[in-house]
Design a protein around this motif. Structure first.
Motif, PDB file in Angstrom:
ATOM      1  N   MET A 158       1.965-106.623  10.797  1.00 17.54           N
ATOM      2  CA  MET A 158       0.883-106.570   9.813  1.00 17.54           C
ATOM      3  C   MET A 158      -0.509-105.884  10.751  1.00 17.54           C
ATOM      4  SD  MET A 158       1.043-109.900   7.723  1.00 17.54           S
ATOM      5  CE  MET A 158       1.354-111.004   8.826  1.00 17.54           C
ATOM      6  N   PHE A 165      -3.293-113.659  15.698  1.00 19.44           N
ATOM      7  CA  PHE A 165      -2.952-115.251  16.248  1.00 19.44           C
ATOM      8  C   PHE A 165      -1.553-115.431  16.088  1.00 19.44           C
ATOM      9  CE2 PHE A 165      -7.584-114.985  14.988  1.00 19.44           C
ATOM     10  CZ  PHE A 165      -7.960-115.528  16.195  1.00 19.44           C
ATOM     11  N   GLU A 166      -1.250-115.713  17.260  1.00 19.64           N
ATOM     12  CA  GLU A 166       0.137-116.294  17.523  1.00 19.64           C
ATOM     13  C   GLU A 166       0.505-117.360  18.225  1.00 19.64           C
ATOM     14  OE1 GLU A 166       3.405-115.773  15.640  1.00 19.64           O
ATOM     15  OE2 GLU A 166       3.871-117.185  17.015  1.00 19.64           O
ATOM     16  N   ILE A 167       1.168-118.403  17.895  1.00 22.82           N
ATOM     17  CA  ILE A 167       1.292-119.836  18.761  1.00 22.82           C
ATOM     18  C   ILE A 167       2.171-119.488  19.778  1.00 22.82           C
ATOM     19  CG2 ILE A 167       2.579-121.062  17.269  1.00 22.82           C
ATOM     20  CD1 ILE A 167       0.305-123.274  17.904  1.00 22.82           C
ATOM     21  N   ASN A 168       3.345-118.610  19.308  1.00 26.21           N
ATOM     22  CA  ASN A 168       4.468-118.525  20.193  1.00 26.21           C
ATOM     23  C   ASN A 168       4.384-117.351  21.331  1.00 26.21           C
ATOM     24  OD1 ASN A 168       6.986-117.533  21.256  1.00 26.21           O
ATOM     25  ND2 ASN A 168       7.932-118.166  19.395  1.00 26.21           N
ATOM     26  N   LEU A 187       6.294-114.424  21.493  1.00 15.63           N
ATOM     27  CA  LEU A 187       5.857-113.425  20.306  1.00 15.63           C
ATOM     28  C   LEU A 187       4.580-112.425  20.471  1.00 15.63           C
ATOM     29  CD1 LEU A 187       7.033-115.115  16.988  1.00 15.63           C
ATOM     30  CD2 LEU A 187       8.266-113.224  18.193  1.00 15.63           C
ATOM     31  N   GLN A 229      -3.001-118.128  20.346  1.00 11.79           N
ATOM     32  CA  GLN A 229      -3.710-119.327  19.891  1.00 11.79           C
ATOM     33  C   GLN A 229      -3.610-120.012  18.609  1.00 11.79           C
ATOM     34  OE1 GLN A 229      -7.944-117.956  21.215  1.00 11.79           O
ATOM     35  NE2 GLN A 229      -8.740-119.113  19.419  1.00 11.79           N
ATOM     36  N   ASP A 230      -3.681-121.305  18.551  1.00 16.05           N
ATOM     37  CA  ASP A 230      -3.685-122.053  17.459  1.00 16.05           C
ATOM     38  C   ASP A 230      -4.797-121.787  16.572  1.00 16.05           C
ATOM     39  OD1 ASP A 230      -3.258-123.834  15.433  1.00 16.05           O
ATOM     40  OD2 ASP A 230      -2.841-125.552  16.660  1.00 16.05           O
ATOM     41  N   PHE A 231      -4.322-121.069  15.370  1.00 17.26           N
ATOM     42  CA  PHE A 231      -5.488-120.860  14.354  1.00 17.26           C
ATOM     43  C   PHE A 231      -6.136-121.798  13.869  1.00 17.26           C
ATOM     44  CE2 PHE A 231      -1.886-120.129  11.592  1.00 17.26           C
ATOM     45  CZ  PHE A 231      -2.383-121.152  10.641  1.00 17.26           C
ATOM     46  N   TRP A 232      -5.481-122.862  13.743  1.00 17.25           N
ATOM     47  CA  TRP A 232      -5.972-124.334  13.134  1.00 17.25           C
ATOM     48  C   TRP A 232      -7.028-124.630  13.904  1.00 17.25           C
ATOM     49  CZ3 TRP A 232      -4.717-125.271   8.409  1.00 17.25           C
ATOM     50  CH2 TRP A 232      -3.247-124.910   7.969  1.00 17.25           C
ATOM     51  N   PHE A 282       0.867-114.833   7.150  1.00 18.04           N
ATOM     52  CA  PHE A 282       2.366-114.929   6.915  1.00 18.04           C
ATOM     53  C   PHE A 282       2.777-116.088   7.338  1.00 18.04           C
ATOM     54  CE2 PHE A 282       6.504-112.621   7.400  1.00 18.04           C
ATOM     55  CZ  PHE A 282       7.258-113.433   6.510  1.00 18.04           C
ATOM     56  N   LEU A 283       2.698-117.212   6.908  1.00 14.31           N
ATOM     57  CA  LEU A 283       3.203-118.625   7.276  1.00 14.31           C
ATOM     58  C   LEU A 283       4.236-119.033   6.433  1.00 14.31           C
ATOM     59  CD1 LEU A 283      -0.476-119.483   8.093  1.00 14.31           C
ATOM     60  CD2 LEU A 283       1.271-119.002   9.694  1.00 14.31           C
TER      61      LEU A 283
HETATM   62  C1  LIG Z   1       6.460-116.274   9.004  1.00 19.39           C
HETATM   63  S1  LIG Z   1       6.124-116.167  10.440  1.00 19.39           S
HETATM   64  C2  LIG Z   1       5.501-114.376  10.494  1.00 19.39           C
HETATM   65  C3  LIG Z   1       5.749-113.753  11.621  1.00 19.39           C
HETATM   66  C4  LIG Z   1       5.051-112.215  12.098  1.00 19.39           C
HETATM   67  N1  LIG Z   1       3.818-112.702  12.167  1.00 19.39           N
HETATM   68  C5  LIG Z   1       5.408-111.337  11.066  1.00 19.39           C
HETATM   69  O1  LIG Z   1       4.434-110.694  10.418  1.00 19.39           O
HETATM   70  O2  LIG Z   1       6.628-110.785  10.738  1.00 19.39           O
HETATM   71  C6  LIG Z   1       4.973-116.989  11.113  1.00 19.39           C
HETATM   72  C7  LIG Z   1       4.460-116.816  12.465  1.00 19.39           C
HETATM   73  O3  LIG Z   1       3.312-117.689  12.373  1.00 19.39           O
HETATM   74  C8  LIG Z   1       3.256-118.401  13.900  1.00 19.39           C
HETATM   75  N2  LIG Z   1       2.350-119.717  14.002  1.00 19.39           N
HETATM   76  C9  LIG Z   1       2.675-120.691  13.108  1.00 19.39           C
HETATM   77  N3  LIG Z   1       1.643-121.758  13.002  1.00 19.39           N
HETATM   78  C10 LIG Z   1       0.789-121.178  13.919  1.00 19.39           C
HETATM   79  C11 LIG Z   1      -0.574-121.411  14.447  1.00 19.39           C
HETATM   80  N4  LIG Z   1      -1.061-122.685  14.023  1.00 19.39           N
HETATM   81  N5  LIG Z   1      -1.396-120.433  15.052  1.00 19.39           N
HETATM   82  C12 LIG Z   1      -0.954-119.412  15.386  1.00 19.39           C
HETATM   83  N6  LIG Z   1       0.527-118.919  14.802  1.00 19.39           N
HETATM   84  C13 LIG Z   1       1.133-119.706  14.128  1.00 19.39           C
HETATM   85  C14 LIG Z   1       4.686-118.679  13.934  1.00 19.39           C
HETATM   86  O4  LIG Z   1       4.911-118.892  15.477  1.00 19.39           O
HETATM   87  C15 LIG Z   1       5.370-117.613  13.353  1.00 19.39           C
HETATM   88  O5  LIG Z   1       5.429-116.530  14.460  1.00 19.39           O
END
Ligand SMILES: C[S@@+](CC[C@H](N)C(=O)[O-])C[C@H]1O[C@@H](n2cnc3c(N)ncnc32)[C@H](O)[C@@H]1O
Length: 124
Positions: free
Chosen positions: A1, A15-18, A21, A44-47, A60-61
Motif C-alpha cells: 500500500m 507502521f508495522e509491529i512485526n 516485515l 512501531q505499535d500504532f495504538w 488493512f487490519l
Molecule cells: C492484514 S495484515 C496486512 C499486511 C500488509 N500491510 C499488507 O498490506 O499486505 C495486518 C498487519 O498489521 C500489523 N499490525 C497489527 N497490529 C499492529 C499494530 N498495533 N501496530 C503496527 N502494526 C500492526 C500486523 O503485523 C500485520 O502485518
C-alpha cells in the motif's frame, strides 16, 4: 500500500509491529530506489502512536479491531482527513465511497462527514 501511494505522489509512513516485515519493506523500498523522505517504515505499535499529523490513513487490519480503531481515529485525526479501510470496514462509520468487491473491497471515509453524522446521532 505504501508503494502504491508513493507512486501516486504521496509521502508515506508505514507502521508495522512485526520487525521482520518492517525490515522487508525497508529492503524493498531501497531496492526500488525510493528515498526515505518519500516512504519510511517504522517498527512501531500504532495504538501507541499519535496519528494527528496524518491527513490520509490507510488500514488493512482485522475485523475485531475496527470499532475501537474508529474511536481512536475520530479522536486524533484532523477534520480534513480521509481514511481508507481495506477488506474490513469500520462497523460504526458511513463510507463516502467504496471500490472493489469481496477480498479486494475498500471503503473511504471522510472525518468531517463521520463527525457530522456522529453529532447528529448524539442529538437524536
Ligand atoms: C492484514 S495484515 C496486512 C499486511 C500488509 N500491510 C499488507 O498490506 O499486505 C495486518 C498487519 O498489521 C500489523 N499490525 C497489527 N497490529 C499492529 C499494530 N498495533 N501496530 C503496527 N502494526 C500492526 C500486523 O503485523 C500485520 O502485518
Amino acid at each position: 500500500m505504501v508503494f502504491a501511494a508513493t507512486a501516486k505522489g504521496f509521502h508515506c509512513t508505514g507502521f508495522e509491529i512485526n520487525s521482520i516485515l518492517t525490515g522487508y519493506a525497508r529492503v524493498k523500498s531501497n531496492w526500488k530506489g525510493i528515498p526515505s523522505s518519500t516512504a519510511s517504515f517504522v517498527n512501531q505499535d500504532f495504538w501507541k502512536t499519535d496519528l494527528s499529523k496524518y491527513n490520509n490513513v490507510t488500514v488493512f487490519l482485522a475485523p475485531g479491531v475496527m470499532e475501537v480503531l474508529g474511536r481512536k481515529l475520530e479522536k486524533e485525526l484532523p477534520d480534513e482527513a480521509r481514511v481508507i479501510a481495506c477488506r474490513f470496514p469500520f462497523p460504526d462509520w458511513t463510507p463516502t465511497a467504496t471500490e472493489g468487491e469481496g477480498l479486494d473491497q475498500t471503503w473511504a471515509y471522510d472525518m468531517n462527514v463521520i463527525r457530522k453524522l456522529s453529532t447528529q446521532a448524539a442529538m437524536k
